[in-house]
Design a protein around this motif. Structure first.
Motif, PDB file in Angstrom:
ATOM      1  N   GLY A 219       0.831  -1.196   0.000  1.00 17.64           N
ATOM      2  CA  GLY A 219       0.000   0.000   0.000  1.00 17.64           C
ATOM      3  C   GLY A 219       0.864   1.243   0.000  1.00 17.64           C
ATOM      4  N   GLY A 220       0.455   2.243  -0.767  1.00 17.06           N
ATOM      5  CA  GLY A 220       1.166   3.518  -0.777  1.00 17.06           C
ATOM      6  C   GLY A 220       1.112   4.176   0.589  1.00 17.06           C
ATOM      7  N   VAL A 221       2.161   4.896   0.941  1.00 24.59           N
ATOM      8  CA  VAL A 221       2.260   5.522   2.259  1.00 24.59           C
ATOM      9  C   VAL A 221       1.926   7.013   2.146  1.00 24.59           C
ATOM     10  CG1 VAL A 221       3.778   5.995   4.213  1.00 24.59           C
ATOM     11  CG2 VAL A 221       4.003   3.849   2.944  1.00 24.59           C
ATOM     12  N   SER A 222       1.023   7.449   3.005  1.00 24.55           N
ATOM     13  CA  SER A 222       0.610   8.849   3.057  1.00 24.55           C
ATOM     14  C   SER A 222       0.619   9.327   4.497  1.00 24.55           C
ATOM     15  CB  SER A 222      -0.812   9.012   2.504  1.00 24.55           C
ATOM     16  OG  SER A 222      -0.890   8.590   1.171  1.00 24.55           O
ATOM     17  N   LEU A 223       0.683  10.629   4.675  1.00 24.36           N
ATOM     18  CA  LEU A 223       0.585  11.243   5.989  1.00 24.36           C
ATOM     19  C   LEU A 223      -0.636  12.151   5.970  1.00 24.36           C
ATOM     20  CD1 LEU A 223       2.320  11.685   8.716  1.00 24.36           C
ATOM     21  CD2 LEU A 223       2.773  13.926   7.706  1.00 24.36           C
ATOM     22  N   ILE A 224      -1.505  11.995   6.959  1.00 23.76           N
ATOM     23  CA  ILE A 224      -2.700  12.827   7.097  1.00 23.76           C
ATOM     24  C   ILE A 224      -2.439  13.819   8.220  1.00 23.76           C
ATOM     25  CG2 ILE A 224      -5.192  12.861   7.496  1.00 23.76           C
ATOM     26  CD1 ILE A 224      -4.394  11.115   5.080  1.00 23.76           C
ATOM     27  N   THR A 225      -2.723  15.104   7.987  1.00 20.35           N
ATOM     28  CA  THR A 225      -2.623  16.109   9.039  1.00 20.35           C
ATOM     29  C   THR A 225      -3.933  16.882   9.128  1.00 20.35           C
ATOM     30  OG1 THR A 225      -1.668  17.755   7.526  1.00 20.35           O
ATOM     31  CG2 THR A 225      -0.123  16.417   8.817  1.00 20.35           C
ATOM     32  N   ALA A 226      -4.219  17.347  10.339  1.00 22.62           N
ATOM     33  CA  ALA A 226      -5.424  18.152  10.564  1.00 22.62           C
ATOM     34  C   ALA A 226      -5.261  18.914  11.865  1.00 22.62           C
ATOM     35  CB  ALA A 226      -6.662  17.263  10.624  1.00 22.62           C
ATOM     36  N   ASP A 227      -6.140  19.890  12.051  1.00 21.84           N
ATOM     37  CA  ASP A 227      -6.210  20.623  13.309  1.00 21.84           C
ATOM     38  C   ASP A 227      -7.655  21.071  13.488  1.00 21.84           C
ATOM     39  OD1 ASP A 227      -6.023  22.253  15.533  1.00 21.84           O
ATOM     40  OD2 ASP A 227      -4.176  23.232  14.867  1.00 21.84           O
ATOM     41  N   ALA A 228      -8.316  20.508  14.480  1.00 22.04           N
ATOM     42  CA  ALA A 228      -9.715  20.857  14.746  1.00 22.04           C
ATOM     43  C   ALA A 228      -9.822  21.987  15.768  1.00 22.04           C
ATOM     44  CB  ALA A 228     -10.477  19.622  15.225  1.00 22.04           C
ATOM     45  N   GLY A 229      -8.692  22.635  16.094  1.00 18.36           N
ATOM     46  CA  GLY A 229      -8.720  23.754  17.017  1.00 18.36           C
ATOM     47  C   GLY A 229      -7.967  23.533  18.303  1.00 18.36           C
TER      48      GLY A 229
ATOM     49  N   ALA B 226       8.878   5.220  -5.310  1.00 15.86           N
ATOM     50  CA  ALA B 226       7.629   5.048  -4.576  1.00 15.86           C
ATOM     51  C   ALA B 226       7.919   4.586  -3.152  1.00 15.86           C
ATOM     52  CB  ALA B 226       6.739   4.029  -5.286  1.00 15.86           C
ATOM     53  N   LEU B 227       7.057   4.991  -2.232  1.00 21.58           N
ATOM     54  CA  LEU B 227       7.156   4.529  -0.848  1.00 21.58           C
ATOM     55  C   LEU B 227       5.928   3.689  -0.567  1.00 21.58           C
ATOM     56  CD1 LEU B 227       8.664   4.557   1.831  1.00 21.58           C
ATOM     57  CD2 LEU B 227       7.397   6.635   2.435  1.00 21.58           C
ATOM     58  N   VAL B 228       6.152   2.406  -0.343  1.00 22.94           N
ATOM     59  CA  VAL B 228       5.038   1.498  -0.078  1.00 22.94           C
ATOM     60  C   VAL B 228       5.290   0.728   1.202  1.00 22.94           C
ATOM     61  CG1 VAL B 228       4.400   1.194  -2.510  1.00 22.94           C
ATOM     62  CG2 VAL B 228       6.005  -0.387  -1.457  1.00 22.94           C
ATOM     63  N   TYR B 229       4.195   0.391   1.876  1.00 27.76           N
ATOM     64  CA  TYR B 229       4.260  -0.474   3.052  1.00 27.76           C
ATOM     65  C   TYR B 229       3.977  -1.894   2.582  1.00 27.76           C
ATOM     66  CZ  TYR B 229       3.112  -2.906   7.296  1.00 27.76           C
ATOM     67  OH  TYR B 229       3.073  -3.823   8.304  1.00 27.76           O
TER      68      TYR B 229
ATOM     69  N   LEU C 152      -0.759  11.564  11.147  1.00 28.15           N
ATOM     70  CA  LEU C 152      -0.911  10.108  11.216  1.00 28.15           C
ATOM     71  C   LEU C 152      -0.508   9.506   9.882  1.00 28.15           C
ATOM     72  CD1 LEU C 152      -2.097   7.620  12.780  1.00 28.15           C
ATOM     73  CD2 LEU C 152      -4.258   8.161  11.670  1.00 28.15           C
ATOM     74  N   THR C 153       0.368   8.503   9.900  1.00 22.70           N
ATOM     75  CA  THR C 153       0.768   7.800   8.694  1.00 22.70           C
ATOM     76  C   THR C 153      -0.254   6.708   8.400  1.00 22.70           C
ATOM     77  OG1 THR C 153       3.091   8.271   9.106  1.00 22.70           O
ATOM     78  CG2 THR C 153       2.610   6.436   7.621  1.00 22.70           C
ATOM     79  N   VAL C 154      -0.690   6.637   7.133  1.00 23.61           N
ATOM     80  CA  VAL C 154      -1.691   5.638   6.720  1.00 23.61           C
ATOM     81  C   VAL C 154      -1.271   5.015   5.389  1.00 23.61           C
ATOM     82  CG1 VAL C 154      -3.583   6.875   7.872  1.00 23.61           C
ATOM     83  CG2 VAL C 154      -3.156   7.274   5.449  1.00 23.61           C
ATOM     84  N   THR C 155      -1.830   3.839   5.119  1.00 18.73           N
ATOM     85  CA  THR C 155      -1.602   3.165   3.831  1.00 18.73           C
ATOM     86  C   THR C 155      -2.917   2.900   3.118  1.00 18.73           C
ATOM     87  OG1 THR C 155      -1.606   0.998   4.889  1.00 18.73           O
ATOM     88  CG2 THR C 155       0.542   2.061   4.574  1.00 18.73           C
ATOM     89  N   SER C 156      -3.963   3.579   3.531  1.00 23.37           N
ATOM     90  CA  SER C 156      -5.293   3.286   3.000  1.00 23.37           C
ATOM     91  C   SER C 156      -5.849   4.341   2.056  1.00 23.37           C
ATOM     92  CB  SER C 156      -6.267   3.108   4.167  1.00 23.37           C
ATOM     93  OG  SER C 156      -6.299   4.290   4.959  1.00 23.37           O
ATOM     94  N   VAL C 157      -5.036   5.320   1.633  1.00 27.86           N
ATOM     95  CA  VAL C 157      -5.546   6.385   0.766  1.00 27.86           C
ATOM     96  C   VAL C 157      -5.767   5.845  -0.651  1.00 27.86           C
ATOM     97  CG1 VAL C 157      -5.043   8.624  -0.288  1.00 27.86           C
ATOM     98  CG2 VAL C 157      -4.454   8.218   2.102  1.00 27.86           C
ATOM     99  N   ALA C 158      -6.923   6.168  -1.204  1.00 31.10           N
ATOM    100  CA  ALA C 158      -7.232   5.797  -2.588  1.00 31.10           C
ATOM    101  C   ALA C 158      -8.098   6.882  -3.213  1.00 31.10           C
ATOM    102  CB  ALA C 158      -7.965   4.462  -2.630  1.00 31.10           C
ATOM    103  N   SER C 159      -7.948   7.074  -4.510  1.00 33.18           N
ATOM    104  CA  SER C 159      -8.836   7.995  -5.212  1.00 33.18           C
ATOM    105  C   SER C 159     -10.103   7.229  -5.566  1.00 33.18           C
ATOM    106  CB  SER C 159      -8.173   8.538  -6.477  1.00 33.18           C
ATOM    107  OG  SER C 159      -7.893   7.483  -7.371  1.00 33.18           O
ATOM    108  N   ILE C 160     -11.249   7.886  -5.413  1.00 29.43           N
ATOM    109  CA  ILE C 160     -12.507   7.212  -5.747  1.00 29.43           C
ATOM    110  C   ILE C 160     -13.294   7.944  -6.820  1.00 29.43           C
ATOM    111  CG2 ILE C 160     -12.724   5.945  -3.591  1.00 29.43           C
ATOM    112  CD1 ILE C 160     -14.692   8.116  -2.639  1.00 29.43           C
TER     113      ILE C 160
END
Length: 168
Positions: free
Chosen positions: A28-38, A163-166, A44-52
């Protein structure tokens, strides 16, 4: 039946260890998700990102509901998906290690004009609006609409690159 409910079945599920063994062997491709809800940023590193969908541009990914980032990600209306390559291994590790301050080095990240944290010098990133969240088992599935992007290192069509894959 709501999408967040799992239909009960008389047929027993595959044991968790067997399922993990199968998934571990699927790269699975490696991605990093970032957010700030305040209340401060999370990564968080994830391998589940896909385009739909391309029109509208939609991404999907999932996280464990038990993740330390789950509360912030479920409360955020926007987030950034960082698409990583082999040059971004340290960023991938940053989002995968528990108990560290992922934002301690101010020179490695900044905030977009809309407030979301974004890491510098990654292959690419896309800022997104969260349009749906679905509880699925012990995970949360996010559907996000792409709003803005930046590509620092593009991939050449048909050429194998860094490519960076897990895998396992």
């Amino acid at each position: 039946m709501p999408a967040s409910e799992v239909k009960e079945s008389a047929t027993p599920s595959l044991p968790a260890e067997d399922f993990k063994a199968i998934v571990r062997g699927h790269p699975g491709g490696v991605s990093l998700i970032t957010a700030d809800a305040g209340d401060g940023p999370v990564a968080l590193t994830v391998t589940s990102v896909a385009s739909i969908s391309v029109d509208p541009p939609l991404l999907v990914f999932s996280i464990s509901a038990l993740s330390s980032a789950a509360k912030v990600l479920t409360g955020a209306n926007a987030l950034v998906v960082h698409s990583l390559d082999a040059h971004d291994i340290e960023v991938a590790k940053l989002g995968a290690i528990n108990g560290i301050d992922r934002f301690a080095q101010a020179q490695t990240w900044a905030r977009l004009a809309t407030g979301e944290p974004v890491f510098d010098r990654v292959r690419a990133w896309v800022s997104c609006e969260v349009i749906e969240r679905v509880q699925a088992g012990n995970s949360i599935v996010f559907v996000a609409r792409a709003l803005e992007s930046h590509i620092a290192r593009d991939m050449t069509l048909g050429e194998a690159r860094d490519a960076l894959v897990y895998h396992n």
